[in-house]
Design a protein around this motif. Sequence first.
Motif, PDB file in Angstrom:
ATOM      1  N   ARG A 203       0.853  -1.187   0.000  1.00 36.73           N
ATOM      2  CA  ARG A 203       0.000   0.000   0.000  1.00 36.73           C
ATOM      3  C   ARG A 203       0.884   1.230   0.000  1.00 36.73           C
ATOM      4  N   THR A 204       0.633   2.140  -0.941  1.00 40.95           N
ATOM      5  CA  THR A 204       1.243   3.463  -0.905  1.00 40.95           C
ATOM      6  C   THR A 204       0.110   4.445  -0.646  1.00 40.95           C
ATOM      7  N   LYS A 205       0.419   5.714  -0.577  1.00 42.02           N
ATOM      8  CA  LYS A 205      -0.642   6.706  -0.391  1.00 42.02           C
ATOM      9  C   LYS A 205      -1.604   6.709  -1.571  1.00 42.02           C
ATOM     10  N   GLU A 206      -1.107   6.386  -2.754  1.00 43.41           N
ATOM     11  CA  GLU A 206      -1.913   6.479  -3.972  1.00 43.41           C
ATOM     12  C   GLU A 206      -2.506   5.161  -4.451  1.00 43.41           C
ATOM     13  N   VAL A 207      -1.905   4.025  -4.088  1.00 42.01           N
ATOM     14  CA  VAL A 207      -2.265   2.766  -4.733  1.00 42.01           C
ATOM     15  C   VAL A 207      -2.298   1.597  -3.753  1.00 42.01           C
ATOM     16  N   LEU A 208      -3.295   0.726  -3.943  1.00 43.87           N
ATOM     17  CA  LEU A 208      -3.323  -0.594  -3.296  1.00 43.87           C
ATOM     18  C   LEU A 208      -2.769  -1.576  -4.317  1.00 43.87           C
ATOM     19  N   LYS A 209      -1.889  -2.477  -3.872  1.00 47.75           N
ATOM     20  CA  LYS A 209      -1.233  -3.404  -4.796  1.00 47.75           C
ATOM     21  C   LYS A 209      -1.387  -4.835  -4.311  1.00 47.75           C
ATOM     22  N   VAL A 210      -1.615  -5.724  -5.255  1.00 47.72           N
ATOM     23  CA  VAL A 210      -1.630  -7.152  -4.991  1.00 47.72           C
ATOM     24  C   VAL A 210      -0.613  -7.771  -5.930  1.00 47.72           C
ATOM     25  N   ILE A 211       0.302  -8.550  -5.366  1.00 44.17           N
ATOM     26  CA  ILE A 211       1.351  -9.167  -6.160  1.00 44.17           C
ATOM     27  C   ILE A 211       1.007 -10.646  -6.313  1.00 44.17           C
ATOM     28  N   VAL A 212       0.896 -11.097  -7.562  1.00 41.20           N
ATOM     29  CA  VAL A 212       0.600 -12.493  -7.865  1.00 41.20           C
ATOM     30  C   VAL A 212       1.731 -13.067  -8.714  1.00 41.20           C
ATOM     31  N   ALA A 213       1.897 -14.392  -8.665  1.00 39.13           N
ATOM     32  CA  ALA A 213       2.970 -15.030  -9.442  1.00 39.13           C
ATOM     33  C   ALA A 213       2.465 -16.299 -10.110  1.00 39.13           C
ATOM     34  N   ASN A 214       3.131 -16.645 -11.214  1.00 35.58           N
ATOM     35  CA  ASN A 214       2.759 -17.857 -11.929  1.00 35.58           C
ATOM     36  C   ASN A 214       3.214 -19.097 -11.144  1.00 35.58           C
ATOM     37  N   PRO A 215       2.710 -20.284 -11.500  1.00 38.95           N
ATOM     38  CA  PRO A 215       3.062 -21.492 -10.749  1.00 38.95           C
ATOM     39  C   PRO A 215       4.567 -21.753 -10.652  1.00 38.95           C
ATOM     40  N   ALA A 216       5.338 -21.449 -11.691  1.00 47.19           N
ATOM     41  CA  ALA A 216       6.790 -21.684 -11.644  1.00 47.19           C
ATOM     42  C   ALA A 216       7.439 -20.831 -10.558  1.00 47.19           C
ATOM     43  N   MET A 217       7.000 -19.595 -10.441  1.00 45.94           N
ATOM     44  CA  MET A 217       7.587 -18.713  -9.438  1.00 45.94           C
ATOM     45  C   MET A 217       7.109 -19.087  -8.036  1.00 45.94           C
ATOM     46  N   ILE A 218       5.861 -19.483  -7.902  1.00 47.15           N
ATOM     47  CA  ILE A 218       5.342 -19.920  -6.592  1.00 47.15           C
ATOM     48  C   ILE A 218       6.120 -21.145  -6.126  1.00 47.15           C
ATOM     49  N   GLU A 219       6.371 -22.077  -7.021  1.00 44.99           N
ATOM     50  CA  GLU A 219       7.139 -23.277  -6.662  1.00 44.99           C
ATOM     51  C   GLU A 219       8.551 -22.892  -6.225  1.00 44.99           C
ATOM     52  N   ALA A 220       9.155 -21.918  -6.908  1.00 48.58           N
ATOM     53  CA  ALA A 220      10.492 -21.449  -6.526  1.00 48.58           C
ATOM     54  C   ALA A 220      10.467 -20.832  -5.131  1.00 48.58           C
ATOM     55  N   TYR A 221       9.470 -20.003  -4.871  1.00 49.94           N
ATOM     56  CA  TYR A 221       9.318 -19.423  -3.523  1.00 49.94           C
ATOM     57  C   TYR A 221       9.234 -20.538  -2.481  1.00 49.94           C
ATOM     58  N   ARG A 222       8.409 -21.528  -2.750  1.00 51.99           N
ATOM     59  CA  ARG A 222       8.199 -22.620  -1.777  1.00 51.99           C
ATOM     60  C   ARG A 222       9.462 -23.446  -1.562  1.00 51.99           C
ATOM     61  N   SER A 223      10.349 -23.451  -2.548  1.00 54.11           N
ATOM     62  CA  SER A 223      11.604 -24.197  -2.408  1.00 54.11           C
ATOM     63  C   SER A 223      12.666 -23.398  -1.648  1.00 54.11           C
ATOM     64  N   GLY A 224      12.331 -22.149  -1.290  1.00 51.15           N
ATOM     65  CA  GLY A 224      13.261 -21.344  -0.515  1.00 51.15           C
ATOM     66  C   GLY A 224      13.909 -20.193  -1.248  1.00 51.15           C
ATOM     67  N   ILE A 225      13.632 -20.060  -2.530  1.00 54.33           N
ATOM     68  CA  ILE A 225      14.194 -18.967  -3.320  1.00 54.33           C
ATOM     69  C   ILE A 225      13.441 -17.688  -2.957  1.00 54.33           C
ATOM     70  N   PRO A 226      14.092 -16.590  -2.810  1.00 53.09           N
ATOM     71  CA  PRO A 226      15.501 -16.289  -2.974  1.00 53.09           C
ATOM     72  C   PRO A 226      16.306 -16.397  -1.682  1.00 53.09           C
ATOM     73  N   GLY A 227      15.642 -16.726  -0.562  1.00 53.60           N
ATOM     74  CA  GLY A 227      16.322 -16.791   0.729  1.00 53.60           C
ATOM     75  C   GLY A 227      17.463 -17.782   0.781  1.00 53.60           C
ATOM     76  N   ASN A 228      17.429 -18.801  -0.074  1.00 58.04           N
ATOM     77  CA  ASN A 228      18.491 -19.803  -0.079  1.00 58.04           C
ATOM     78  C   ASN A 228      19.661 -19.410  -0.978  1.00 58.04           C
ATOM     79  N   GLY A 229      19.610 -18.183  -1.505  1.00 53.60           N
ATOM     80  CA  GLY A 229      20.709 -17.692  -2.341  1.00 53.60           C
ATOM     81  C   GLY A 229      20.617 -18.083  -3.800  1.00 53.60           C
ATOM     82  N   LYS A 230      19.633 -18.878  -4.163  1.00 57.14           N
ATOM     83  CA  LYS A 230      19.463 -19.276  -5.558  1.00 57.14           C
ATOM     84  C   LYS A 230      18.574 -18.271  -6.279  1.00 57.14           C
ATOM     85  N   PRO A 231      18.747 -18.142  -7.591  1.00 59.79           N
ATOM     86  CA  PRO A 231      17.893 -17.237  -8.355  1.00 59.79           C
ATOM     87  C   PRO A 231      16.589 -17.927  -8.766  1.00 59.79           C
TER      88      PRO A 231
END
Length: 189
Positions: free
Chosen positions: A67-95
């Motif tokens: 949320r900014t003063k001007e805009v509400l934002k919702v961030i969505v990702a495709n299944p490939a990116m969601i799977e990467a998030y669930r595997s620990g990316i980017p916290g595990n240092g992998k891209p």
Amino acid sequence: MKRKSQLAIALAGALVAILGGTTLYGQGKSNNSRAKASEKYTLVSPSGIAFADFRGYEAWSIVSSARTKEVLKVIVANPAMIEAYRSGIPGNGKPFPDGSRIVKLQWKPKKSSEAPFDVDVPDVFTQAFVIEKDSKRFPGTGGWGYALFDYDVRSDTFSADPTGVADCGHACHVKVAAKDHIFHPYQMR
């Protein structure tokens, strides 16, 4: 703190209603509106990113919100990116892998006239800010391509923002290069 919690709860509820209701809303549109909605997939940004690469984003999983003063934002990702998030990316240092895609959906806010507390909810949809990982196409920007597609409520049409990426793009995302150029972590459910 209480106001932030109320805002977060209300925003989450509104996001579920908005994103969960997109199919139902689309079913009630006229043939002309449906034709206009499909026209967005013919658009290509000045950076060469096709909106068609993000077909189906309306049903992608929510990553986070902002949320900014001007805009509400919702961030969505495709299944490939969601799977990467669930595997620990980017916290595990992998891209994130090539083919990862993320969309920041943006609305102007308004005060809810129905909630029994002070809360902002989405009003007019304004933009879809898209990011696509393709290391071969975008080697100079950490492998990410950026584009902005504006929405005009009066004509019910999208257009590729002629400035390229007016609100951010790679210049902003350099700040989070250590997290593979992505600001938002996958939020706890």
